[in-house]
Write an enzyme that holds these catalytic residues in place. Sequence first.
Site, PDB file in Angstrom:
ATOM      1  N   ALA A  86       1.018  -1.113   0.135  1.00 42.76           N
ATOM      2  CA  ALA A  86      -0.195  -0.044  -0.002  1.00 42.76           C
ATOM      3  C   ALA A  86       0.788   1.169   0.059  1.00 42.76           C
ATOM      4  O   ALA A  86       2.014   1.337   0.592  1.00 42.76           O
ATOM      5  CB  ALA A  86      -0.712   0.048   1.318  1.00 42.76           C
ATOM      6  N   SER A 130      11.317   1.404  -4.202  1.00 38.21           N
ATOM      7  CA  SER A 130      11.175   1.841  -5.806  1.00 38.21           C
ATOM      8  C   SER A 130      12.501   2.486  -6.340  1.00 38.21           C
ATOM      9  O   SER A 130      13.403   2.861  -5.571  1.00 38.21           O
ATOM     10  CB  SER A 130      10.034   2.993  -5.567  1.00 38.21           C
ATOM     11  OG  SER A 130      10.207   3.686  -7.045  1.00 38.21           O
ATOM     12  N   GLU A 132      12.360   4.944  -8.027  1.00 35.42           N
ATOM     13  CA  GLU A 132      12.276   6.336  -7.848  1.00 35.42           C
ATOM     14  C   GLU A 132      13.120   6.847  -6.844  1.00 35.42           C
ATOM     15  O   GLU A 132      13.329   8.126  -6.912  1.00 35.42           O
ATOM     16  CB  GLU A 132      10.756   6.620  -7.536  1.00 35.42           C
ATOM     17  CG  GLU A 132      10.336   8.019  -7.494  1.00 35.42           C
ATOM     18  CD  GLU A 132      10.382   8.811  -9.061  1.00 35.42           C
ATOM     19  OE1 GLU A 132      10.334   8.046 -10.246  1.00 35.42           O
ATOM     20  OE2 GLU A 132      10.101   9.834  -9.087  1.00 35.42           O
ATOM     21  N   TYR A 154       7.396  11.690  -3.471  1.00 38.55           N
ATOM     22  CA  TYR A 154       7.053  10.251  -3.608  1.00 38.55           C
ATOM     23  C   TYR A 154       8.453   9.617  -3.234  1.00 38.55           C
ATOM     24  O   TYR A 154       8.660   8.696  -2.265  1.00 38.55           O
ATOM     25  CB  TYR A 154       6.193   9.882  -4.654  1.00 38.55           C
ATOM     26  CG  TYR A 154       6.310   8.331  -4.924  1.00 38.55           C
ATOM     27  CD1 TYR A 154       5.432   7.449  -4.113  1.00 38.55           C
ATOM     28  CD2 TYR A 154       7.246   7.901  -5.740  1.00 38.55           C
ATOM     29  CE1 TYR A 154       5.694   6.114  -4.402  1.00 38.55           C
ATOM     30  CE2 TYR A 154       7.320   6.329  -5.725  1.00 38.55           C
ATOM     31  CZ  TYR A 154       6.596   5.489  -5.260  1.00 38.55           C
ATOM     32  OH  TYR A 154       6.348   4.025  -5.469  1.00 38.55           O
TER      33      TYR A 154
HETATM   34  P1  NAP Z   1      -1.440   0.848  -7.011  1.00 34.51           P
HETATM   35  O1  NAP Z   1      -1.783   0.148  -7.901  1.00 34.51           O
HETATM   36  O2  NAP Z   1      -1.388   2.518  -6.972  1.00 34.51           O
HETATM   37  O3  NAP Z   1      -1.811   0.291  -5.615  1.00 34.51           O
HETATM   38  C1  NAP Z   1      -1.823   0.968  -4.323  1.00 34.51           C
HETATM   39  C2  NAP Z   1      -2.563   0.358  -3.396  1.00 34.51           C
HETATM   40  O4  NAP Z   1      -2.149   1.076  -2.083  1.00 34.51           O
HETATM   41  C3  NAP Z   1      -4.049   0.272  -3.545  1.00 34.51           C
HETATM   42  O5  NAP Z   1      -4.510  -1.177  -3.047  1.00 34.51           O
HETATM   43  C4  NAP Z   1      -4.462   1.381  -2.429  1.00 34.51           C
HETATM   44  O6  NAP Z   1      -5.836   1.185  -2.042  1.00 34.51           O
HETATM   45  C5  NAP Z   1      -3.628   1.250  -1.647  1.00 34.51           C
HETATM   46  N1  NAP Z   1      -3.386   2.440  -0.371  1.00 34.51           N
HETATM   47  C6  NAP Z   1      -3.267   3.570  -0.818  1.00 34.51           C
HETATM   48  N2  NAP Z   1      -3.117   4.358   0.402  1.00 34.51           N
HETATM   49  C7  NAP Z   1      -3.450   3.493   1.343  1.00 34.51           C
HETATM   50  C8  NAP Z   1      -3.724   3.722   2.710  1.00 34.51           C
HETATM   51  N3  NAP Z   1      -3.565   4.762   3.423  1.00 34.51           N
HETATM   52  N4  NAP Z   1      -3.901   2.457   3.691  1.00 34.51           N
HETATM   53  C9  NAP Z   1      -4.174   1.104   2.864  1.00 34.51           C
HETATM   54  N5  NAP Z   1      -3.990   1.112   1.740  1.00 34.51           N
HETATM   55  C10 NAP Z   1      -3.481   2.235   0.635  1.00 34.51           C
HETATM   56  O7  NAP Z   1       0.288   0.557  -6.811  1.00 34.51           O
HETATM   57  P2  NAP Z   1       0.929  -0.718  -7.510  1.00 34.51           P
HETATM   58  O8  NAP Z   1       1.611  -0.423  -8.866  1.00 34.51           O
HETATM   59  O9  NAP Z   1       0.322  -1.958  -7.331  1.00 34.51           O
HETATM   60  O10 NAP Z   1       2.577  -0.625  -6.585  1.00 34.51           O
HETATM   61  C11 NAP Z   1       2.556  -1.332  -5.162  1.00 34.51           C
HETATM   62  C12 NAP Z   1       3.583  -0.862  -4.291  1.00 34.51           C
HETATM   63  O11 NAP Z   1       4.834  -0.759  -4.896  1.00 34.51           O
HETATM   64  C13 NAP Z   1       3.325   0.595  -3.909  1.00 34.51           C
HETATM   65  O12 NAP Z   1       4.058   0.883  -2.669  1.00 34.51           O
HETATM   66  C14 NAP Z   1       4.317   1.377  -4.932  1.00 34.51           C
HETATM   67  O13 NAP Z   1       4.772   2.559  -4.491  1.00 34.51           O
HETATM   68  C15 NAP Z   1       5.513   0.415  -5.263  1.00 34.51           C
HETATM   69  N6  NAP Z   1       6.041   0.244  -6.481  1.00 34.51           N
HETATM   70  C16 NAP Z   1       5.472   0.357  -7.568  1.00 34.51           C
HETATM   71  C17 NAP Z   1       6.150   0.199  -8.771  1.00 34.51           C
HETATM   72  C18 NAP Z   1       5.465  -0.072 -10.144  1.00 34.51           C
HETATM   73  O14 NAP Z   1       6.060   0.269 -11.130  1.00 34.51           O
HETATM   74  N7  NAP Z   1       4.091  -0.346 -10.046  1.00 34.51           N
HETATM   75  C19 NAP Z   1       7.662   0.370  -8.696  1.00 34.51           C
HETATM   76  C20 NAP Z   1       8.200   0.511  -7.418  1.00 34.51           C
HETATM   77  C21 NAP Z   1       7.502   0.362  -6.174  1.00 34.51           C
HETATM   78  P3  NAP Z   1      -7.141   1.766  -3.037  1.00 34.51           P
HETATM   79  O15 NAP Z   1      -7.522   0.911  -4.133  1.00 34.51           O
HETATM   80  O16 NAP Z   1      -8.279   1.867  -2.008  1.00 34.51           O
HETATM   81  O17 NAP Z   1      -6.633   3.098  -3.595  1.00 34.51           O
HETATM   82  N1  GDD Z   2       1.769   9.535 -15.880  1.00 32.70           N
HETATM   83  C1  GDD Z   2       2.553  10.347 -16.880  1.00 32.70           C
HETATM   84  N2  GDD Z   2       1.411  10.655 -17.468  1.00 32.70           N
HETATM   85  N3  GDD Z   2       3.644  10.157 -17.254  1.00 32.70           N
HETATM   86  C2  GDD Z   2       4.238  10.803 -18.275  1.00 32.70           C
HETATM   87  C3  GDD Z   2       3.209  11.392 -19.281  1.00 32.70           C
HETATM   88  C4  GDD Z   2       1.832  11.545 -18.763  1.00 32.70           C
HETATM   89  O1  GDD Z   2       1.131  12.243 -19.488  1.00 32.70           O
HETATM   90  N4  GDD Z   2       4.016  11.832 -20.207  1.00 32.70           N
HETATM   91  C5  GDD Z   2       5.288  11.496 -19.920  1.00 32.70           C
HETATM   92  N5  GDD Z   2       5.170  10.989 -18.639  1.00 32.70           N
HETATM   93  C6  GDD Z   2       6.961  10.456 -18.328  1.00 32.70           C
HETATM   94  C7  GDD Z   2       6.941  10.946 -16.630  1.00 32.70           C
HETATM   95  O2  GDD Z   2       7.345  12.277 -16.718  1.00 32.70           O
HETATM   96  C8  GDD Z   2       7.815   9.927 -16.184  1.00 32.70           C
HETATM   97  O3  GDD Z   2       9.300  10.204 -16.668  1.00 32.70           O
HETATM   98  C9  GDD Z   2       7.523   8.453 -17.108  1.00 32.70           C
HETATM   99  O4  GDD Z   2       6.607   8.997 -18.083  1.00 32.70           O
HETATM  100  C10 GDD Z   2       6.876   7.506 -16.106  1.00 32.70           C
HETATM  101  O5  GDD Z   2       5.821   8.110 -15.412  1.00 32.70           O
HETATM  102  P1  GDD Z   2       4.893   7.224 -14.847  1.00 32.70           P
HETATM  103  O6  GDD Z   2       4.237   6.020 -15.606  1.00 32.70           O
HETATM  104  O7  GDD Z   2       3.870   7.913 -13.921  1.00 32.70           O
HETATM  105  O8  GDD Z   2       5.640   6.454 -13.672  1.00 32.70           O
HETATM  106  P2  GDD Z   2       6.861   6.783 -12.659  1.00 32.70           P
HETATM  107  O9  GDD Z   2       8.144   6.271 -13.326  1.00 32.70           O
HETATM  108  O10 GDD Z   2       6.923   8.179 -12.299  1.00 32.70           O
HETATM  109  O11 GDD Z   2       6.490   5.919 -11.473  1.00 32.70           O
HETATM  110  C11 GDD Z   2       6.053   4.672 -11.453  1.00 32.70           C
HETATM  111  O12 GDD Z   2       7.503   3.904 -11.236  1.00 32.70           O
HETATM  112  C12 GDD Z   2       7.932   4.114 -10.145  1.00 32.70           C
HETATM  113  C13 GDD Z   2       9.293   3.148  -9.994  1.00 32.70           C
HETATM  114  O13 GDD Z   2      10.166   3.787 -10.683  1.00 32.70           O
HETATM  115  C14 GDD Z   2       5.151   4.443 -10.269  1.00 32.70           C
HETATM  116  O14 GDD Z   2       4.600   3.135 -10.160  1.00 32.70           O
HETATM  117  C15 GDD Z   2       5.640   4.402  -8.799  1.00 32.70           C
HETATM  118  O15 GDD Z   2       4.984   3.912  -7.820  1.00 32.70           O
HETATM  119  C16 GDD Z   2       7.032   3.706  -8.774  1.00 32.70           C
HETATM  120  O16 GDD Z   2       7.735   3.666  -7.476  1.00 32.70           O
END
Ligand code: NAP
Ligand code: GDD
Length: 329
Positions: A86, A130, A132, A154
Amino acid sequence: MSKYEPMTRKALITGITGQDGSYLADFLLEQGYEVVGMIRRSSTLNFERIAHIQDKLTLVPGDLLDEVSMINILKEHRPHEVYNLAAQSFVQTSWGQPVLTGETTALGVTRVLDAIRTVDPEIRLYQASSSEMFGKVQEVPQKESTPFYPRSPYGVAKVYGHWITINYRESYGLHASSGILFNHESPRRGLEFVTRKISYAVAKIKLGLQDKLALGNLDAQRDWGYAQDYVMAMWLMLQQDQPQDFVIATGETHSVREFCETAFSYLDLDYKDYVIMDERFMRPAEVDLLVGDPSNAEKTLGWKRKVGFQELVSMMVQADYDTLSSQIK
Ligand code: NAP
Ligand code: GDD
């Protein structure tokens, strides 16, 4: 593989309604786990990603902002493993809601760790760190030892979550590990993230439901993998005898522009005819280039991603095209 094999394995997932939570729940159920999912209260249900397995899950109310709720969940359900997925996970939102992002994505981790320490320090924890955190990268490719330089509220919150996990591990001997996961995507990805925004728009444009796609920085480069591959790495980390942090990545990087080119051309379209720049999607500080080195995870965990870039993009566009086509029939 470790000798750690509890009789009936039970896992708690925070963030089970999110992309990763849903794939992890699928995976753990297949492994024979009993899966408890923490969900936060909302006026409407948002169980789309877990609807297909809802009857196999135990869903319990709780919130990362409320430690009492987590203590009570741990006391009542006594999981062996906790996966803290979360978070307020959208980078762009973290500039508009920096305090909420800090409360959830940073302090929320302390609440989880402290609930574990209080109720049962034998519980194993996975923390979702992450790429990030690398932000303005200090080294290419990024590995476990690369210094952090976060570029968003973040990213800063995730650095806190990462270090407090290490601190509780060293202070209290918890089996707590962080996965430094690079971007991972899927047909279940939220529509605001750039990959899904693109795949959904491509499908709509092909079906005549949309004319243009407004994006921000097309030059940003990301190491994009497939979410289903990545949840297995989370589980593998908790099966190790010793807790440790791992980079999980593909080792390849591609620009947003390349993602567009690949996604549009999959449906025989040219992205240049449809993509327009919109300042609203530019960020106050950008992460220009991410590319991870997964060699430690490959060696120690035996983990390797299966899905490559081209396959990932095709899968996402095809899934959106199929869903939208069936809706307009
Ligand atoms: P996501 O789809 O945005 O899911 C986030 C989850 O967190 C949702 O179930 C959301 O619930 C829950 N949540 C948010 N605020 C909360 C709170 N206050 N209490 C309890 N639950 C809460 O994210 P994801 O892509 O699956 O990512 C999972 C984790 O990995 C996150 O921590 C993210 O930052 C991290 N991460 C993701 C990526 C990536 O590329 N996907 C990469 C690196 C790290 P609701 O459905 O109610 O909103
Ligand atoms: N969302 C979004 N929307 N991003 C855009 C857009 C747009 O219209 N146009 C360009 N981008 C660029 C962003 O500026 C960023 O450089 C890249 O696309 C990826 O953006 P996101 O898909 O929003 O992902 P993120 O890299 O910022 O973050 C995701 O990856 C992280 C791991 O590196 C998230 O999943 C984070 O939760 C996660 O930790």
